[in-house]
Enzyme design. Structure first.
Site, mmCIF file in Angstrom:
data_model
loop_
_atom_site.group_PDB
_atom_site.id
_atom_site.type_symbol
_atom_site.label_atom_id
_atom_site.label_comp_id
_atom_site.label_asym_id
_atom_site.label_seq_id
_atom_site.Cartn_x
_atom_site.Cartn_y
_atom_site.Cartn_z
ATOM 1 N N SER A 143 0.955 -1.105 -0.119
ATOM 2 C CA SER A 143 -0.053 0.001 0.002
ATOM 3 C C SER A 143 0.685 1.087 -0.080
ATOM 4 O O SER A 143 2.024 1.191 0.310
ATOM 5 C CB SER A 143 -0.960 0.085 1.276
ATOM 6 O OG SER A 143 -1.680 1.344 1.489
ATOM 7 N N TYR A 156 -2.353 -1.341 10.321
ATOM 8 C CA TYR A 156 -2.400 -1.426 8.914
ATOM 9 C C TYR A 156 -0.810 -1.196 8.098
ATOM 10 O O TYR A 156 -0.554 -2.019 7.350
ATOM 11 C CB TYR A 156 -3.423 -0.433 8.289
ATOM 12 C CG TYR A 156 -3.441 -0.677 6.833
ATOM 13 C CD1 TYR A 156 -4.185 -1.998 6.548
ATOM 14 C CD2 TYR A 156 -3.248 0.298 5.731
ATOM 15 C CE1 TYR A 156 -4.504 -2.187 4.849
ATOM 16 C CE2 TYR A 156 -3.280 0.020 4.493
ATOM 17 C CZ TYR A 156 -3.823 -1.320 3.994
ATOM 18 O OH TYR A 156 -4.053 -1.504 2.769
ATOM 19 N N ALA A 157 -0.287 -0.074 8.510
ATOM 20 C CA ALA A 157 0.774 0.244 7.988
ATOM 21 C C ALA A 157 1.980 -0.728 8.271
ATOM 22 O O ALA A 157 2.791 -0.758 7.396
ATOM 23 C CB ALA A 157 1.306 1.676 8.449
ATOM 24 N N SER A 159 1.643 -3.665 8.791
ATOM 25 C CA SER A 159 1.445 -5.083 8.068
ATOM 26 C C SER A 159 1.850 -4.663 6.553
ATOM 27 O O SER A 159 2.219 -5.818 5.859
ATOM 28 C CB SER A 159 0.091 -5.236 8.082
ATOM 29 O OG SER A 159 -0.862 -4.502 7.110
ATOM 30 N N LYS A 160 1.644 -3.578 5.970
ATOM 31 C CA LYS A 160 1.905 -3.125 4.667
ATOM 32 C C LYS A 160 3.390 -2.871 4.392
ATOM 33 O O LYS A 160 4.191 -3.248 3.339
ATOM 34 C CB LYS A 160 0.786 -2.031 3.920
ATOM 35 C CG LYS A 160 -0.341 -2.474 4.059
ATOM 36 C CD LYS A 160 -0.670 -3.688 3.064
ATOM 37 C CE LYS A 160 -1.884 -4.105 2.592
ATOM 38 N NZ LYS A 160 -2.212 -5.032 1.937
#
Length: 252
Positions: A143, A156-157, A159-160
């Site tokens: 992402s 989220y960050a 994980s991406k």
């Protein structure tokens, strides 16, 4: 004439194929002639995706965080339906939360789905029964928020962002096996997940997000075409790379 985007006689795994980028990817690869093994938790929507494909498609409704079941299911499938040429891990979940509200269980679930499931899938391709043992391609979906920062987005960050370094490490380790490993970092794409998030905000927020992309909002098929490129022989000398498909988001 040789067409490097002709994917006939190829077979790929697509995770997250029930909706969004994964669904668009499945439909696009099928149009290019690829046979598919589609994975998602939502079995009903997987069936809908399958019905819209024009090639041989097998679907498995599965929780990607169950590593043992994932391994058993894919090994069973290849015994019956044939080995694979590569895969794309599109499945993902989001998690928006300010740091003081971050929950360990929720953040670990995001990591398991977005990142570690990709590791388990890549591990399967070291099995000669799974991979055709010629040349193949693995594509992960990162992402823009694996590259740049965003408030209230640490779960989220992480994980991406991990996918970027994971891609490079696996590219080196799997090169001797004939496997290329790359990832795509999409910008904001109009998917069901994005629409669900944006429903909590007003039109001004939607316009703000659009303004972050010089080329405007993305569509799932924009990412699907980039995935097809990385799975095909058109990218035969590309591995360990991150391709930003973000309408100019990270160019600013």
């Amino acid at each position: 004439m040789f067409n490097p985007l002709d994917l006939r006689n190829k077979r790929f795994i697509v995770t997250g194929a029930a909706s969004g980028i994964g669904r668009a990817c499945a439909l696009y690869l099928s149009k290019l002639g690829a046979d598919l093994l589609l994975l998602d938790l939502n079995g009903d929507q997987l069936t809908v995706t399958k019905q819209e494909c024009s090639t041989s498609v097998i679907t498995i409704a599965i929780d990607l965080t169950d590593s043992n079941l994932l391994r058993e299911s894919i090994l069973k499938d290849v015994e019956t339906n044939g080995s694979l040429d590569g895969m794309v891990h599109c499945a993902g979940v989001t998690y928006i939360s300010p740091l003081k509200m971050v929950n360990e269980d929720k953040i670990m679930n995001v990591f398991k789905v977005n990142t570690y499931a990709g590791v388990e899938l890549a591990k399967l391709f070291t099995n000669k029964k799974v991979f055709r043992n010629q040349t193949g391609s693995i594509v992960f979906i990162s992402s823009v928020y694996g590259i740049v920062g965003s408030a209230a987005n640490v779960g989220y960050a992480l994980s991406k962002g991990a996918i970027l370094s994971m891609t490079k490490s696996l590219a080196i380790e799997l090169a001797s096996k004939g496997l290329r490993v790359n990832c795509i970092a999409p910008g904001f794409v109009k998917t069901e997940m994005a629409e669900g998030i944006n429903s909590n905000f007003d039109e001004n927020y939607d316009n703000y997000i659009k303004s972050l992309h010089p080329l405007g909002w993305g569509k799932p098929e924009y990412i699907a075409s980039a995935i097809a490129f990385l799975l095909s022989d058109m990218s035969i000398w590309i591995t360990g790379a991150t391709l930003s498909v973000d309408g100019g988001f990270t160019a600013q």
